[in-house]
Write a protein that holds these residues in place. Structure first.
Motif, PDB file in Angstrom:
ATOM      1  N   PRO A   1      17.722 -25.653  15.749  1.00 23.12           N
ATOM      2  CA  PRO A   1      17.879 -24.249  16.147  1.00 23.12           C
ATOM      3  C   PRO A   1      18.648 -23.383  15.158  1.00 23.12           C
ATOM      4  O   PRO A   1      18.568 -22.155  15.237  1.00 23.12           O
ATOM      5  N   SER A   2      19.391 -24.001  14.221  1.00 27.22           N
ATOM      6  CA  SER A   2      20.075 -23.185  13.211  1.00 27.22           C
ATOM      7  C   SER A   2      19.100 -22.623  12.179  1.00 27.22           C
ATOM      8  O   SER A   2      19.488 -21.798  11.352  1.00 27.22           O
ATOM      9  N   ASN A   3      17.858 -23.085  12.192  1.00 30.52           N
ATOM     10  CA  ASN A   3      16.828 -22.502  11.322  1.00 30.52           C
ATOM     11  C   ASN A   3      16.436 -21.121  11.832  1.00 30.52           C
ATOM     12  O   ASN A   3      16.555 -20.817  13.026  1.00 30.52           O
ATOM     13  N   TRP A   4      15.952 -20.297  10.940  1.00 27.25           N
ATOM     14  CA  TRP A   4      15.380 -19.014  11.333  1.00 27.25           C
ATOM     15  C   TRP A   4      14.176 -18.700  10.467  1.00 27.25           C
ATOM     16  O   TRP A   4      14.030 -19.224   9.365  1.00 27.25           O
ATOM     17  N   THR A   5      13.281 -17.891  10.970  1.00 26.76           N
ATOM     18  CA  THR A   5      12.071 -17.495  10.251  1.00 26.76           C
ATOM     19  C   THR A   5      12.052 -15.978  10.100  1.00 26.76           C
ATOM     20  O   THR A   5      12.764 -15.252  10.800  1.00 26.76           O
ATOM     21  N   LEU A   6      11.232 -15.524   9.178  1.00 23.91           N
ATOM     22  CA  LEU A   6      11.117 -14.089   8.936  1.00 23.91           C
ATOM     23  C   LEU A   6       9.685 -13.767   8.517  1.00 23.91           C
ATOM     24  O   LEU A   6       9.117 -14.446   7.661  1.00 23.91           O
ATOM     25  N   GLU A   7       9.117 -12.742   9.122  1.00 26.24           N
ATOM     26  CA  GLU A   7       7.800 -12.231   8.740  1.00 26.24           C
ATOM     27  C   GLU A   7       7.974 -10.797   8.250  1.00 26.24           C
ATOM     28  O   GLU A   7       8.372  -9.918   9.004  1.00 26.24           O
ATOM     29  N   ASP A   8       7.683 -10.591   6.977  1.00 28.28           N
ATOM     30  CA  ASP A   8       7.884  -9.297   6.328  1.00 28.28           C
ATOM     31  C   ASP A   8       6.515  -8.683   6.034  1.00 28.28           C
ATOM     32  O   ASP A   8       5.753  -9.205   5.221  1.00 28.28           O
ATOM     33  N   THR A   9       6.203  -7.582   6.706  1.00 27.43           N
ATOM     34  CA  THR A   9       4.896  -6.936   6.578  1.00 27.43           C
ATOM     35  C   THR A   9       5.054  -5.527   6.017  1.00 27.43           C
ATOM     36  O   THR A   9       5.890  -4.760   6.495  1.00 27.43           O
ATOM     37  N   THR A  10       4.267  -5.209   5.003  1.00 25.51           N
ATOM     38  CA  THR A  10       4.265  -3.863   4.431  1.00 25.51           C
ATOM     39  C   THR A  10       2.825  -3.378   4.320  1.00 25.51           C
ATOM     40  O   THR A  10       1.975  -4.061   3.755  1.00 25.51           O
ATOM     41  N   ILE A  11       2.545  -2.206   4.881  1.00 24.13           N
ATOM     42  CA  ILE A  11       1.219  -1.578   4.809  1.00 24.13           C
ATOM     43  C   ILE A  11       1.368  -0.264   4.038  1.00 24.13           C
ATOM     44  O   ILE A  11       2.204   0.574   4.384  1.00 24.13           O
ATOM     45  N   THR A  12       0.568  -0.117   3.002  1.00 29.17           N
ATOM     46  CA  THR A  12       0.646   1.073   2.153  1.00 29.17           C
ATOM     47  C   THR A  12      -0.720   1.748   2.080  1.00 29.17           C
ATOM     48  O   THR A  12      -1.722   1.100   1.757  1.00 29.17           O
ATOM     49  N   ASP A  13      -0.749   3.023   2.401  1.00 29.91           N
ATOM     50  CA  ASP A  13      -1.972   3.823   2.297  1.00 29.91           C
ATOM     51  C   ASP A  13      -1.739   4.929   1.270  1.00 29.91           C
ATOM     52  O   ASP A  13      -0.760   5.682   1.365  1.00 29.91           O
ATOM     53  N   THR A  14      -2.657   5.010   0.310  1.00 28.50           N
ATOM     54  CA  THR A  14      -2.531   5.987  -0.775  1.00 28.50           C
ATOM     55  C   THR A  14      -3.843   6.746  -0.934  1.00 28.50           C
ATOM     56  O   THR A  14      -4.918   6.139  -0.957  1.00 28.50           O
ATOM     57  N   PHE A  15      -3.741   8.066  -1.017  1.00 38.02           N
ATOM     58  CA  PHE A  15      -4.926   8.871  -1.289  1.00 38.02           C
ATOM     59  C   PHE A  15      -4.559   9.966  -2.284  1.00 38.02           C
ATOM     60  O   PHE A  15      -3.379  10.297  -2.471  1.00 38.02           O
ATOM     61  N   GLY A  16      -5.571  10.527  -2.918  1.00 39.00           N
ATOM     62  CA  GLY A  16      -5.314  11.585  -3.888  1.00 39.00           C
ATOM     63  C   GLY A  16      -6.578  11.989  -4.614  1.00 39.00           C
ATOM     64  O   GLY A  16      -7.692  11.578  -4.259  1.00 39.00           O
ATOM     65  N   GLY A  17      -6.392  12.769  -5.636  1.00 37.91           N
ATOM     66  CA  GLY A  17      -7.531  13.239  -6.401  1.00 37.91           C
ATOM     67  C   GLY A  17      -7.093  14.065  -7.590  1.00 37.91           C
ATOM     68  O   GLY A  17      -5.902  14.320  -7.799  1.00 37.91           O
ATOM     69  N   SER A  18      -8.059  14.479  -8.387  1.00 38.50           N
ATOM     70  CA  SER A  18      -7.770  15.283  -9.568  1.00 38.50           C
ATOM     71  C   SER A  18      -8.952  16.197  -9.872  1.00 38.50           C
ATOM     72  O   SER A  18     -10.101  15.911  -9.481  1.00 38.50           O
ATOM     73  N   VAL A  19      -8.652  17.270 -10.568  1.00 41.21           N
ATOM     74  CA  VAL A  19      -9.674  18.202 -11.063  1.00 41.21           C
ATOM     75  C   VAL A  19      -9.387  18.439 -12.539  1.00 41.21           C
ATOM     76  O   VAL A  19      -8.256  18.783 -12.919  1.00 41.21           O
ATOM     77  N   LYS A  20     -10.392  18.252 -13.375  1.00 38.89           N
ATOM     78  CA  LYS A  20     -10.250  18.472 -14.807  1.00 38.89           C
ATOM     79  C   LYS A  20     -11.241  19.541 -15.247  1.00 38.89           C
ATOM     80  O   LYS A  20     -12.441  19.425 -14.990  1.00 38.89           O
ATOM     81  N   VAL A  21     -10.718  20.561 -15.891  1.00 38.33           N
ATOM     82  CA  VAL A  21     -11.544  21.657 -16.391  1.00 38.33           C
ATOM     83  C   VAL A  21     -11.492  21.625 -17.921  1.00 38.33           C
ATOM     84  O   VAL A  21     -10.411  21.725 -18.514  1.00 38.33           O
ATOM     85  N   THR A  22     -12.638  21.475 -18.540  1.00 33.95           N
ATOM     86  CA  THR A  22     -12.730  21.455 -20.004  1.00 33.95           C
ATOM     87  C   THR A  22     -13.193  22.829 -20.478  1.00 33.95           C
ATOM     88  O   THR A  22     -14.321  23.244 -20.214  1.00 33.95           O
ATOM     89  N   PHE A  23     -12.314  23.544 -21.131  1.00 33.42           N
ATOM     90  CA  PHE A  23     -12.663  24.883 -21.590  1.00 33.42           C
ATOM     91  C   PHE A  23     -13.589  24.815 -22.804  1.00 33.42           C
ATOM     92  O   PHE A  23     -14.591  25.538 -22.881  1.00 33.42           O
ATOM     93  N   LYS A  24     -13.244  23.923 -23.731  1.00 30.67           N
ATOM     94  CA  LYS A  24     -14.084  23.719 -24.906  1.00 30.67           C
ATOM     95  C   LYS A  24     -14.048  22.231 -25.249  1.00 30.67           C
ATOM     96  O   LYS A  24     -12.976  21.660 -25.447  1.00 30.67           O
ATOM     97  N   PRO A  25     -15.213  21.565 -25.267  1.00 32.01           N
ATOM     98  CA  PRO A  25     -15.230  20.114 -25.513  1.00 32.01           C
ATOM     99  C   PRO A  25     -14.480  19.733 -26.783  1.00 32.01           C
ATOM    100  O   PRO A  25     -14.598  20.390 -27.821  1.00 32.01           O
ATOM    101  N   LYS A  26     -13.669  18.683 -26.670  1.00 32.23           N
ATOM    102  CA  LYS A  26     -12.880  18.142 -27.776  1.00 32.23           C
ATOM    103  C   LYS A  26     -11.902  19.169 -28.353  1.00 32.23           C
ATOM    104  O   LYS A  26     -11.433  19.031 -29.477  1.00 32.23           O
ATOM    105  N   LYS A  27     -11.593  20.200 -27.519  1.00 34.10           N
ATOM    106  CA  LYS A  27     -10.665  21.225 -27.991  1.00 34.10           C
ATOM    107  C   LYS A  27      -9.498  21.422 -27.013  1.00 34.10           C
ATOM    108  O   LYS A  27      -8.350  21.189 -27.366  1.00 34.10           O
TER     109      LYS A  27
END
Length: 556
Positions: A406-432
Motif C-alpha cells: 500500500p505504500s506504492n502509488w500510481t499516477l496517470e498524466d494526461t495532456t490534450i492539445t488542440d491547435t489551429f491556425g492559418g496564414s495568408v501570403k500576398v506576393t506583390f511581385k514574384p521574387k521581389k
C-alpha cells in the motif's frame, strides 16, 4: 518552495562562414560556425522569506548542531564559447544509378566561469563548535572542516570545462532495377567531455548543513552509432512497398545503462491510388535493450529511468494528400504509438500517444495563397513509485523488499492539445516582395490522476489517504500573430520587417496557491507549528508580448 524571477543580462555573438563548389554530378562544401555567449550575471542571491539572518545552534549530546540560512545562492547559465567546422559533399552517377552524400563535423564547447563557494551561510565554518555523532559517539566538533563561504577552500577556482564533438554521416541511395530502390545510412556521433574531475571535500546541503561525504564531478560522455537500410519495391502500378531496419548503438559514461542496443523494423506502403490522391501507411516496431545497473542505495532498486530503460514500442501512421482542384490541396495525418517498459516496475511503466491533423492550402490567385491547419494531440504517461524511508516497513532493501504494498502509488498524466491556425501570403511581385500574416491558437488541457491502495497507517502504508485528481494541470492557451514584409534586393539580399504578438494564458493548479498545513497544533490551538517552507507559484504567469523585428540577409 518559492520561485523568483531570474535576472537576464545576456549578450550573444554568432558568426558563420561557408564555401561551396558544384559541378554537374558532384558538389563539395565547407562551413565554420561559432557562438560566443556572455552572461553578465553569474549568480542569483535570494533571501529566506522566513529567516532574516543566518543562525547557529550547538545542540547537545544526543542532538546534533544545526543552522538556519538567511540567504541562498545558485549559479546561472555560464558564459561559454562554441566552435564548429564541417565538410560535406555529394557525388552521383554511381553504380545502380546511385548517389553518395557525406557530412563530417567537429565541434568544441568551452566555459571557464569562476566557481561559487560551497555556501554563503556564514555559520557553516570551522569556528562554530557543536555536538555531532561519529560512529555512535557524541562529541564536540567543528561544524565544517573549513570556512565553507570562502571560495579559496574550493579544489579549484574555475570550471575549466571543455567538450569536443564529432559527427560522421553518409547516405547512399540507388535504383538497382526499374521497380526497386535502396537507401542506406550510417551516422556516428561522439560527445567527448574533457572537463576535469573535481574532487570536493563535502557539500552544504540546502545551504543549511555540512555533509562530510566527499564527492567527485562526473563528466558525462557518450557515443551513438546508427545504421539503417530501406528496401523499396513497386508491387503494383503507382504503389510501392518498403521494408526497413535500423540498429542504434549507444554507449554512455556515468549512467546506469552503459551499453545499449535498439533495433527497429519498418513496413510501409506508398500509393498514388488516383491522380488526385497520395497515400502512405506505415508500421514500426522497436526493441531497446541493455543491462541496467545501479549501486545507489538511496534509490529504489526497481526504479528504471525511462530514457535508458528497456522498452518496446509500436507505431502506426497514415498520411494522405488530396489534390481537390488545381488550386486546393488537403493533407491529413494520423499517428498512434504505444510504449511499454517490460522491466520497469517503478518509474514510467508505459505511455500512449496520438496525433491527428489536417492541413489545407488554397492558391486563391496568382498572388494570394491561403493556408489553414488543425492538429489534435493526446499524450498519456503512466507512473508507479513508492514512499519509503531507510529502515522502515516500506524500505525495499529491508522488510519492504517486495513489489506490491500500500505504500506504492500510481499516477496517470494526461495532456490534450488542440491547435489551429492559418496564414495568408500576398506576393506583390514574384521574387521581389511579399507580405505574410499568420495566426495560431494552441490550447492544452491536462489532468493528473494519482492512485494508491489504502493500507494500515504505520504498518504497511506511508501515504495513508486516498489521493484526489488535479483536473487543471498544464492548462494553457497560447496565441501568436506574426506579420512580416520581405523585400529582395537584387538576387543576393533579403530585408525583412515584421511584428509579432504573443499571448499566454495559464490556468494551472500551481498558480492557484496552496494552504499551509500545520505539522501539529500547539497549545493553544491558535499557534500551530507549520512546515519550514512556503508554497508559492511554480509556473510563470501569463503574459502579452509585442515584438518588432528586422533582419538583413546577404549572400556573397
Amino acid at each position: 518552495m518559492a520561485e523568483i524571477p531570474s535576472p537576464i543580462d545576456y549578450r550573444t555573438k554568432d558568426g558563420r562562414f561557408e564555401v561551396e563548389y558544384a559541378e554537374k554530378n558532384w558538389f563539395a562544401a565547407g562551413k565554420y560556425s561559432f557562438q560566443d555567449f556572455d552572461n553578465n550575471i553569474g549568480s542569483l542571491t535570494f533571501d529566506n522569506p522566513i529567516q532574516l539572518a543566518d543562525s547557529f545552534s550547538a545542540g547537545a549530546s544526543g542532538t546534533s548542531m544545526s543552522t538556519i540560512q538567511g540567504r541562498g545562492r545558485y549559479a546561472l547559465a555560464p558564459s561559454n564559447k562554441w566552435h564548429n567546422f564541417s565538410l560535406s559533399g555529394s557525388v552521383g552517377d554511381l553504380f545502380w544509378d546511385g548517389r553518395l552524400s557525406v557530412n563530417a563535423a567537429w565541434g568544441r564547447m568551452e566555459q571557464n566561469d569562476t566557481l561559487l563557494p560551497y555556501t554563503i551561510n556564514s555559520q557553516i565554518t570551522n569556528t562554530n563548535i557543536g555536538w555531532r555523532s561519529t560512529g555512535g559517539v557524541w562529541s564536540l566538533q567543528p561544524f565544517a572542516p573549513f570556512d565553507a563561504t570562502n571560495a579559496a577552500n574550493l579544489p579549484q577556482a574555475t570550471a575549466g570545462s571543455k567538450v569536443d564533438t564529432e559527427l560522421y554521416d553518409a547516405v547512399w541511395t540507388a535504383r538497382p532495377t526499374k521497380k526497386s530502390s535502396v537507401k542506406a545510412r550510417f551516422n556516428h556521433y561522439e560527445y567527448k567531455n574533457k572537463s576535469p574531475i573535481i574532487e570536493f571535500a563535502g557539500s552544504a546541503v540546502g545551504d543549511a548543513t555540512w555533509n562530510v561525504n566527499p564527492f567527485d564531478t562526473e563528466p558525462f560522455s557518450f557515443k551513438r552509432t546508427l545504421a539503417t537500410l530501406d528496401l523499396s519495391y513497386d508491387i503494383a502500378r503507382n504503389t510501392a512497398a518498403t521494408f526497413g531496419y535500423s540498429h542504434l548503438r549507444s554507449q554512455r559514461e556515468h549512467r546506469e545503462n552503459h551499453d545499449q542496443d535498439e533495433n527497429t523494423w519498418r513496413l510501409g506502403v506508398d500509393s498514388k491510388y488516383r491522380e488526385w490522391i497520395d497515400l502512405h501507411g506505415g508500421y514500426e516496431y522497436s526493441e531497446r535493450g541493455g543491462d541496467y545497473t545501479t549501486t545507489d542505495l538511496t534509490q529504489n532498486p526497481w526504479l528504471r529511468r525511462f530514457d535508458i530503460a528497456k522498452r518496446d514500442r509500436d507505431l502506426f501512421k497514415l498520411l494522405a494528400t488530396a489534390y481537390a482542384t488545381e488550386k486546393v490541396t488537403v493533407s491529413g495525418t494520423a499517428i498512434f504509438s504505444k510504449s511499454t517498459y517490460p522491466e520497469t516496475y517503478f518509474g514510467v511503466t508505459h505511455d500512449k500517444n496520438q496525433s491527428l491533423g489536417v492541413d489545407a492550402d488554397w492558391q486563391a490567385t496568382k498572388k494570394v495563397n491561403v493556408n489553414g491547419f488543425y492538429n489534435h494531440e493526446k499524450t498519456v504517461n503512466y507512473f508507479r513509485s513508492r514512499q519509503w524511508n531507510p529502515g522502515n516497513f516500506a524500505d525495499p532493501y529491508g522488510v519492504g523488499g517486495y513489489y506490491d504494498m500500500p505504500s506504492n502509488w500510481t499516477l496517470e498524466d494526461t495532456t490534450i492539445t488542440d491547435t489551429f491556425g492559418g496564414s495568408v501570403k500576398v506576393t506583390f511581385k514574384p521574387k521581389k516582395n511579399d507580405f505574410t500574416v499568420s495566426y495560431s491558437n494552441s490550447h492544452a488541457d491536462g489532468t493528473i490522476t494519482p492512485g494508491s491502495v489504502l493500507g494500515t497507517s504505520g504498518a504497511n502504508d506511508m501515504n495513508f489517504f486516498v489521493p484526489l485528481p488535479f483536473n487543471d494541470s498544464d492548462d494553457s492557451k497560447l496565441q501568436i500573430v506574426d506579420a512580416k514584409y520581405c523585400h529582395r534586393v537584387h538576387d543576393d539580399g533579403i530585408v525583412t520587417l515584421g511584428y509579432m504578438f504573443e499571448r499566454l494564458d495559464l490556468n494551472d493548479y500551481n498558480l492557484k496557491g496552496f494552504s499551509l498545513v500545520p505539522l501539529s497544533l500547539a497549545v493553544p490551538p491558535a499557534n500551530p507549528v507549520y512546515q519550514n517552507s512556503i508554497f508559492m507559484n511554480t509556473l510563470p504567469k501569463g503574459y502579452n508580448a509585442n515584438v518588432a523585428y528586422a533582419s538583413v540577409k546577404w549572400r556573397f
